[in-house]
Design a protein around this motif. Structure first.
Motif, PDB file in Angstrom:
ATOM      1  N   ILE A 161      -1.514   0.016   6.076  1.00 52.83           N
ATOM      2  CA  ILE A 161      -1.034   0.294   4.722  1.00 52.83           C
ATOM      3  C   ILE A 161      -2.108  -0.045   3.693  1.00 52.83           C
ATOM      4  N   ALA A 162      -2.847  -1.130   3.908  1.00 50.19           N
ATOM      5  CA  ALA A 162      -3.939  -1.496   3.000  1.00 50.19           C
ATOM      6  C   ALA A 162      -4.997  -0.406   2.962  1.00 50.19           C
ATOM      7  N   GLY A 163      -5.303   0.173   4.140  1.00 54.42           N
ATOM      8  CA  GLY A 163      -6.281   1.259   4.182  1.00 54.42           C
ATOM      9  C   GLY A 163      -5.838   2.456   3.368  1.00 54.42           C
ATOM     10  N   MET A 164      -4.561   2.796   3.430  1.00 55.51           N
ATOM     11  CA  MET A 164      -4.033   3.900   2.633  1.00 55.51           C
ATOM     12  C   MET A 164      -4.120   3.589   1.142  1.00 55.51           C
ATOM     13  N   GLN A 165      -3.875   2.331   0.777  1.00 52.98           N
ATOM     14  CA  GLN A 165      -3.963   1.928  -0.629  1.00 52.98           C
ATOM     15  C   GLN A 165      -5.399   2.020  -1.145  1.00 52.98           C
ATOM     16  N   PHE A 166      -6.353   1.603  -0.343  1.00 52.52           N
ATOM     17  CA  PHE A 166      -7.759   1.679  -0.761  1.00 52.52           C
ATOM     18  C   PHE A 166      -8.200   3.137  -0.926  1.00 52.52           C
ATOM     19  N   LEU A 167      -7.675   4.033  -0.099  1.00 58.40           N
ATOM     20  CA  LEU A 167      -7.972   5.464  -0.250  1.00 58.40           C
ATOM     21  C   LEU A 167      -7.473   5.964  -1.600  1.00 58.40           C
ATOM     22  N   LEU A 168      -6.263   5.539  -1.986  1.00 58.47           N
ATOM     23  CA  LEU A 168      -5.732   5.926  -3.292  1.00 58.47           C
ATOM     24  C   LEU A 168      -6.578   5.338  -4.420  1.00 58.47           C
ATOM     25  N   VAL A 169      -7.053   4.118  -4.250  1.00 58.85           N
ATOM     26  CA  VAL A 169      -7.906   3.491  -5.267  1.00 58.85           C
ATOM     27  C   VAL A 169      -9.142   4.344  -5.528  1.00 58.85           C
ATOM     28  N   ILE A 170      -9.741   4.868  -4.459  1.00 57.88           N
ATOM     29  CA  ILE A 170     -10.926   5.729  -4.607  1.00 57.88           C
ATOM     30  C   ILE A 170     -10.565   6.997  -5.377  1.00 57.88           C
ATOM     31  N   ILE A 171      -9.420   7.606  -5.038  1.00 62.87           N
ATOM     32  CA  ILE A 171      -8.967   8.816  -5.731  1.00 62.87           C
ATOM     33  C   ILE A 171      -8.740   8.530  -7.210  1.00 62.87           C
TER      34      ILE A 171
END
Length: 411
Positions: A161-171
């Protein structure tokens, strides 16, 4: 451009929902691994929700100073780092440390995006916005269930879930310039939908220098929000423990069943977005409350476990229209002059319900049994229904008073 930004906002609300449902479904395994008492989950939940209350109260100042895009970016970065911290946490103490930034980030995102959508997009997007929160809240338990059943590892579930959140942060970082551009170009007036109720506020009150909390019906509305969020959060936090300890399901299956509860909220809100064109908010709120009450009764009755699954789904479907419709009904009930202030009160009391009601149930269950879970859900829904109906009766009286006042002035 505005449509593309709306997609980004929906993605952000998915990320807001992802962590909300993780702790409850993972706790049966976390409790064993960390050798923690049952009620510790309630205290962790309180720490997260308490931090959310704080960030929501100060979000107005932050949004005015830094803008919605920047606040959303930093808030999502906070939640991503907090979830990564959950993965590495060696003890309950570190979970409490990570709970603070998790709550702080969630509160600012929630308040900021709700305000942005209400200001720059049409009303039906409010239901769909909260539908995408449901997408995240549904995916969270599904992802966690895979790691619990496959690796018996809640830590790696949080890492995913943290990995998915970091992907959104980049977006969000790459799309920061869009926010100001859309804000400058999109000044569309928010007109009421065909099924919306008319503004029923008392014009005498509107003209007087009256404090928002003194307006008739505000406290009843706040009570409805308190117990709505109490039901929603309690179902998510303790539903899995109830299924494991009372219905004898294994933790992975219980997590999947809880995900179907969030799925009911998600599907219900997607459908509600279309129904709002034809049906008013008050009717949708009432129907939702009766469906939720029926589902809660199914949990309470000593039926086979499959009826509990049906009960979870029905409670989710019932809750679906209530929160967005109550939010959207605020200016119609209390007038546009005070709606922003009252909206803030409602969100604060909603977070209060999420913060204190689930831990209270956990404390009581630790002294008795988690078997009290369905009984408490029934009671919470009944109180919410009672306060909502009392508010509707009061609003009808205000309509009559307004008509009589208008007739007297015109004559």
């Amino acid at each position: 451009m505005a449509t593309f930004l709306l997609i980004i906002i929906y993605l952000a609300f998915i990320s807001l929902g992802l962590p909300d449902s993780l702790l409850g479904v993972a706790w049966p395994v976390m409790q064993t691994d960390l050798s923690a008492p049952l009620e510790t989950a309630g205290y962790l939940f309180m720490a997260i929700a308490g931090s959310t209350i704080i960030s929501s109260l100060i979000s107005g100042r932050l949004l005015k100073r830094f803008g919605t895009g920047n606040v959303t970016f930093v808030s999502c970065l906070l939640t991503a780092c907090a979830l990564l911290g959950f993965h590495f946490s060696p003890s309950v103490i570190w979970l409490f440390v990570c709970a603070i930034p998790l709550g702080l980030g969630a509160g600012a995102v929630d308040a900021g995006l709700n305000d942005y959508v209400a200001t720059h997009y049409k009303a039906h997007h409010m239901s769909w916005l909260h539908c995408f929160w449901g997408v995240g809240a549904t995916l969270g338990p599904v992802i966690m269930a895979q790691f619990i059943s496959g690796q018996h590892s809640w830590n790696n579930g949080y890492l995913a879930i943290a990995g998915m959140q970091f992907l959104l942060v980049i977006i969000l970082l790459l799309t920061l310039p869009l926010w100001n551009k859309v804000t400058k170009k999109n000044h569309t007036d928010l007109n009421q939908q065909p099924g919306d109720t008319k503004d029923v506020t008392n014009h005498l009150e509107d003209g007087m220098n009256i404090k928002p909390l003194q307006i008739k019906g505000v406290k009843l509305a706040m009570l409805s929000f308190l117990f709505y969020c109490g039901v929603e959060a309690t179902m998510g936090l303790w539903g899995s423990s109830f299924l494991v300890n009372v219905k004898d399901l294994n933790a992975a299956v219980a997590a999947q069943w809880v995900s179907l509860y969030y799925g009911g909220i998600t599907i219900g809100r997607f459908i509600t977005g279309f129904i709002t064109f034809k049906m008013n908010n008050l009717t949708l709120i009432r129907i939702g409350q009766f469906i939720a009450l029926t589902g809660a009764v199914l949990l309470f009755l000593p039926f086979p476990p499959v009826f509990s699954l049906i009960g979870f789904i029905m409670v989710g479907l019932g809750l679906a229209p209530i929160f967005p419709c109550m939010l959207h009904e605020t200016p119609a009930r209390f007038g546009k002059k005070h709606s922003q202030t009252i909206m803030g009160y409602q969100m604060a009391i909603a977070y209060t319900g999420s913060t204190f009601i689930p831990p209270l149930l956990g404390f009581i269950a630790s002294k008795s049994s988690i078997g009290i879970f369905p009984f408490c859900i029934v009671v919470f829904v009944v109180v919410m229904l009672f306060s909502s109906e009392k508010l509707n009766q009061l609003m009808k009286k205000k309509v009559i008073i307004n008509k009589n006042t208008s007739s007297t002035v015109s004559s």
